[in-house]
Write a protein that holds these residues in place. Structure first.
Motif, PDB file in Angstrom:
ATOM      1  N   GLN A  27    -144.387 -39.781 -56.479  1.00 39.66           N
ATOM      2  CA  GLN A  27    -145.844 -39.876 -56.478  1.00 39.66           C
ATOM      3  C   GLN A  27    -146.365 -40.319 -57.843  1.00 39.66           C
ATOM      4  O   GLN A  27    -147.246 -39.711 -58.434  1.00 39.66           O
TER       5      GLN A  27
ATOM      6  N   THR B   6    -139.562 -47.166 -63.833  1.00 43.32           N
ATOM      7  CA  THR B   6    -139.849 -45.858 -63.249  1.00 43.32           C
ATOM      8  C   THR B   6    -139.043 -44.753 -63.917  1.00 43.32           C
ATOM      9  O   THR B   6    -139.238 -43.578 -63.612  1.00 43.32           O
TER      10      THR B   6
ATOM     11  N   VAL C 227    -140.999 -44.502 -55.886  1.00 41.97           N
ATOM     12  CA  VAL C 227    -142.442 -44.399 -56.137  1.00 41.97           C
ATOM     13  C   VAL C 227    -143.077 -43.373 -55.203  1.00 41.97           C
ATOM     14  O   VAL C 227    -143.877 -42.536 -55.632  1.00 41.97           O
TER      15      VAL C 227
ATOM     16  N   TRP D 163    -154.364 -44.551 -56.357  1.00 41.41           N
ATOM     17  CA  TRP D 163    -153.572 -45.591 -55.715  1.00 41.41           C
ATOM     18  C   TRP D 163    -154.201 -46.229 -54.482  1.00 41.41           C
ATOM     19  O   TRP D 163    -153.925 -47.402 -54.201  1.00 41.41           O
TER      20      TRP D 163
ATOM     21  N   TYR E 285    -147.667 -46.062 -59.870  1.00 41.35           N
ATOM     22  CA  TYR E 285    -148.389 -46.953 -58.951  1.00 41.35           C
ATOM     23  C   TYR E 285    -148.756 -48.276 -59.619  1.00 41.35           C
ATOM     24  O   TYR E 285    -148.796 -49.314 -58.956  1.00 41.35           O
TER      25      TYR E 285
ATOM     26  N   CYS F 120    -145.701 -50.396 -59.403  1.00 43.01           N
ATOM     27  CA  CYS F 120    -145.559 -50.855 -58.022  1.00 43.01           C
ATOM     28  C   CYS F 120    -146.550 -51.984 -57.720  1.00 43.01           C
ATOM     29  O   CYS F 120    -146.195 -52.979 -57.089  1.00 43.01           O
ATOM     30  N   TYR F 121    -147.771 -51.840 -58.184  1.00 39.29           N
ATOM     31  CA  TYR F 121    -148.791 -52.867 -57.970  1.00 39.29           C
ATOM     32  C   TYR F 121    -148.408 -54.166 -58.685  1.00 39.29           C
ATOM     33  O   TYR F 121    -148.490 -55.254 -58.098  1.00 39.29           O
TER      34      TYR F 121
ATOM     35  N   ASP G 273    -145.989 -44.440 -66.294  1.00 36.98           N
ATOM     36  CA  ASP G 273    -146.595 -43.629 -65.233  1.00 36.98           C
ATOM     37  C   ASP G 273    -148.049 -43.340 -65.594  1.00 36.98           C
ATOM     38  O   ASP G 273    -148.411 -42.252 -66.013  1.00 36.98           O
TER      39      ASP G 273
ATOM     40  N   LEU H  47    -153.993 -50.245 -53.387  1.00 39.90           N
ATOM     41  CA  LEU H  47    -153.454 -50.676 -52.097  1.00 39.90           C
ATOM     42  C   LEU H  47    -154.446 -51.554 -51.346  1.00 39.90           C
ATOM     43  O   LEU H  47    -154.080 -52.613 -50.822  1.00 39.90           O
TER      44      LEU H  47
END
Length: 184
Positions: A59, A132, A55, A143, A62, A65-66, A138, A147
């Motif tokens: 780049q 991914t 990730v 991001w 996200y 990932c979250y 994507d 976060l």
């Protein structure tokens, strides 16, 4: 009554046989890994690091990932919570037990056992790694907002969980409490 195998068309029979063979192989690997908790968790941590590296270096992904982080947080909370809600048990105990009578010892039973926690976390990480590989997942997003939102959610959730643990006096971990017998 027909068996399930007889209802499968002849053209699909080799695929079903291969699927069952791979399922047995997968289950045998899981069974062999069961006693090796440290190595299982190290392998999962390695997968998570590989996912995070993917990730960060690309780049992107996200949202994946979250979603992965939220799912792992959900698993962690289920791992830390007792199987039976102590607030309900405290209400029942107040109604039925006389004052001054000691309660019997009951060991901590988790809502989500360690094995299921590890297996779900590993599967989620592998699925996230596979996601991914596709540009479909994507989705462009800013991001830092994700976060910050995750950090706030983590802080609030863990604060509430720790308060619950303090209020009902349970500890989900047993650090060295197990008595060992035998030669030293």
């Amino acid at each position: 009554m027909e068996s399930s195998e007889s209802s499968i068309p002849d053209a699909l029979q080799p695929l079903v046989t291969k699927y069952k063979q791979y399922t047995r192989l997968y289950q045998s690997y899981l069974d062999r890994s069961a006693p090796h908790a440290l190595y299982r968790w190290l392998a999962t941590a390695g997968l998570v690091c590989l996912f995070l590296l993917r990730v960060v270096l690309s780049q992107g992904w996200y949202i994946v990932c979250y979603a992965h982080a939220i799912y792992l947080l959900n698993l962690l909370l289920a791992f830390l919570q007792p199987k039976f809600d102590p607030s309900l048990e405290a209400d029942l105990a107040a109604d039925t037990i006389e004052e001054g009578v000691d309660e019997e010892f009951r060991p901590f039973v988790r809502r989500l056992p360690e094995w299921n926690f590890w297996l779900s976390a590993t599967r989620a990480t592998v699925i996230s790694l596979l996601c991914t590989g596709s540009q479909l997942f994507d989705i462009p997003v800013y991001w830092p907002i994700l976060l910050v939102y995750f950090c706030v959610l983590l802080t609030i959730t863990m604060r509430r969980q720790i308060r619950h643990m303090i209020k009902y006096k349970y500890i989900p971990f047993d650090f060295g409490k197990k008595q060992r017998y035998g030669p030293k």
